[in-house]
Scaffold this active site. Structure first.
Site, PDB file in Angstrom:
ATOM      1  N   ASP A 191       0.690  -1.111  -0.047  1.00  0.00           N
ATOM      2  CA  ASP A 191      -0.056   0.133   0.044  1.00  0.00           C
ATOM      3  C   ASP A 191       0.959   1.187  -0.084  1.00  0.00           C
ATOM      4  O   ASP A 191       2.188   1.061  -0.012  1.00  0.00           O
ATOM      5  CB  ASP A 191      -0.892   0.050   1.171  1.00  0.00           C
ATOM      6  N   HIS A 263      -3.004   3.177  -4.483  1.00  0.00           N
ATOM      7  CA  HIS A 263      -2.269   2.592  -3.274  1.00  0.00           C
ATOM      8  C   HIS A 263      -1.026   2.176  -3.422  1.00  0.00           C
ATOM      9  O   HIS A 263      -0.692   0.884  -3.032  1.00  0.00           O
ATOM     10  CB  HIS A 263      -3.344   1.800  -2.551  1.00  0.00           C
ATOM     11  N   GLU A 327      -9.700   2.815  -5.266  1.00  0.00           N
ATOM     12  CA  GLU A 327      -9.398   4.123  -5.028  1.00  0.00           C
ATOM     13  C   GLU A 327      -8.253   4.826  -5.840  1.00  0.00           C
ATOM     14  O   GLU A 327      -7.178   4.839  -5.161  1.00  0.00           O
ATOM     15  CB  GLU A 327      -9.112   4.300  -3.352  1.00  0.00           C
TER      16      GLU A 327
END
Ligand code: ACM
Ligand code: ZN
Length: 531
Positions: A191, A263, A327
């Protein structure tokens, strides 16, 4: 045929519950998650002690050995319980007439016999027996249990990027989820805040990408402050193999997640050429969604992803490989000549479709290696292939939509499955967490199939709890967030259609004892009637 036999058994059980006198009803096995069928005799108990043998009839040594070790702390033993090929005691074997992950258990004066549909089935039978032993102080009431799970995929996720958990911690997490009959560990390995898996082709990923300079304090609200302390950690490939093997011995498949194209700031710090503008960025020290993402226009990005996945595939036997996909802001792509050129060359309409292109291309790559792709529900946004498995987290809708169109789905909506969310409305005594509110009762009463057609149902392959670690810094806190709520979650995963509001509290009181015996921290809120 098996279903038919189980059906009759359940019908007989329904009859018995009406005719049993009150003192007999008090004799119960008290098992979480609820078995499919139980028939408890009015009298008689088989006593299991630390000296009881586990008798293995057909080479099913592994589940027997796990049980022998797991019971050491309860019986106060220095060595595992005795396993042997002959004798009396707890006998285990497999039989093809029992459902694959199911088991049948008979307890009478001769001992306990567990017949599993597979070694995993025996293992689950022994998990049930562990609970009965603890709940009944070793006196196992005579009777019969037949059991099998509702969902094939019973997952627990662990984020080791935001905070790192040692191999010992991850093994402990596996022990807890295995005791609740879960069978998938979704390991969130990369991440923005840290890359945690050694990749030999790109040593910079862990040399540089596994350390951040510091970490945000609190929610970063007014004033925004950082702690000034470097933080990091990663797993060598040897350690990854050790965890995968440990999980497999507990019938848990580890699904690795390599996040892309969002990410990925830790990877961008290690290898700046992965970004659109190649600018130098830090391993992120803040939580949330960063605009710094992998460039989806350059061939070198795809080469990188394929090389990383080659090593991941070598390390993880799991058919499903998680590619993240959630995202991913598109502002860098909008300004990037490579991304724009790729959009044009592929005849795409938008940056959203560019993400769809990247995901589909990676899926083809995984398929070419004999693996299948799973991703967060944003993979629906750029036009998903019919073969991708979708993990629905933003809500139920993505999962329902995907299942209706025939994609396989794992349901993990944050409003029900994010166990990093608060357990009580008041939040009193809970410490600082990311937000949200997921009390035990909310999980327990969840009808996973609500809002979908009969045709969509078979595409719901399972349910998963998620443990994001922005505000969870150690395994003690993971345990507090997990226990007792995993009790509700495993009832959804294993016993979806046979949950019983009238017994769950009493069962969980005994589970609390079970957690204590095993040395696991358990949150008090559910037991204090705080929601
Ligand atoms: C997620 O919580 N971003 C999957
Ligand atoms: Zn780009």
């Amino acid at each position: 045929m098996r279903r038919f036999v189980m059906g009759i058994a359940i019908a007989v059980a329904a009859l018995f519950t009406f005719v049993l006198p009150a003192d007999v009803v008090a004799r119960n096995y008290s098992i979480v998650p609820e078995p499919a069928y139980m028939d408890i005799e009015a009298e008689g108990e088989y006593i299991v002690t630390g000296k009881t043998r586990i008798v293995v009839n057909d080479e099913a040594w592994n589940p027997a050995e796990r049980f022998a070790e797991d019971m050491m702390s309860y019986f106060g033993l220095k060595k595992p319980m005795h396993t042997s090929k002959r004798g009396k005691g707890i006998k285990v074997r497999t039989d093809i007439f029992v459902p694959a992950e199911g088991y049948e258990m008979t307890i009478n004066e001769d001992g306990v016999v567990i017949i599993g549909g597979s070694e995993a089935g025996i293992y689950y039978g022994l998990q049930t027996l562990r609970q009965i032993i603890v709940a009944n102080d070793g006196k196992v009431p005579y009777g019969f249990i037949a059991d099998e799970p509702t969902f094939a995929y019973r997952g627990a996720h662990l984020d080791v990027s935001r905070h790192f958990f040692s191999v010992a911690d991850v093994k402990n997490y596996i022990d807890i989820i295995a005791a609740h009959k879960l069978n998938r560990l979704h390991w969130h390995l990369t991440d923005d805040q840290g890359w945690r898996i050694e990749i030999k082709a790109y040593p910079e990923l862990t040399e540089k990408g596994s350390m951040r300079k510091e970490t945000l304090i609190g929610h970063g609200l007014n004033p925004v402050e950082w702690d000034g302390t470097p933080y990091g950690g990663y797993y060598t490939q040897e350690e990854i193999r050790e965890v995968v093997a440990y999980a497999a011995e507990r019938y848990i498949e580890v699904i690795p997640e390599i996040e892309m194209p969002g990410h990925s700031q830790a990877a961008l710090h290690a290898l700046p050429w992965l970004g659109c503008n190649e600018q130098i960025v830090d391993v992120w020290t803040t939580w949330g969604v960063t605009p710094e993402v992998l460039c989806a226009g350059k061939e070198t990005t795809y080469e990188f992803l394929e090389k990383v996945l080659d090593e991941v595939i070598e390390l993880f036997p799991s058919e499903l490989i998680h590619i993240g996909g959630d995202e991913c802001p598109k502002e860098r792509w909008a300004e990037c000549e490579h991304c724009q050129a790729m959009i044009k060359a592929q005849g795409l309409e938008s940056e959203e479709e560019l993400q769809g292109y990247l995901v589909a291309r990676i899926e083809r790559y995984l398929n070419s290696k004999g693996r299948r792709m799973i991703g967060w529900d944003e993979i629906l946004d750029g036009g998903v292939t019919p073969t991708a498995t979708v993990m629905s987290w933003r809500g139920l809708y993505g999962g329902i939509y995907a299942a209706e169109r025939g994609n396989d789905v794992v349901m993990t909506p944050m409003s029900l499955c994010y166990l990093n969310f608060y357990q009580t409305e008041s939040r009193e005594g809970e410490g600082l967490h990311i937000g949200g509110h997921v009390p035990f009762e909310k999980i327990y009463s969840w009808n996973v199939y609500e809002g979908m057609s009969d045709a969509a149902r078979p595409h719901i392959i399972g349910v998963q709890l998620n443990m994001w670690s922005e505000y969870i810094k150690d395994m003690d806190t993971v345990e507090i967030m997990l226990l007792p709520r995993i009790g509700a979650m495993c009832e959804v995963q294993w016993s979806h259609d046979r949950r019983d509001d009238s017994t769950i509290r009493a069962k969980m009181e005994l589970m609390r004892k079970f957690y204590e015996v095993n040395g696991w921290n358990c949150a008090p809120y559910y037991f204090d009637f705080r929601k």
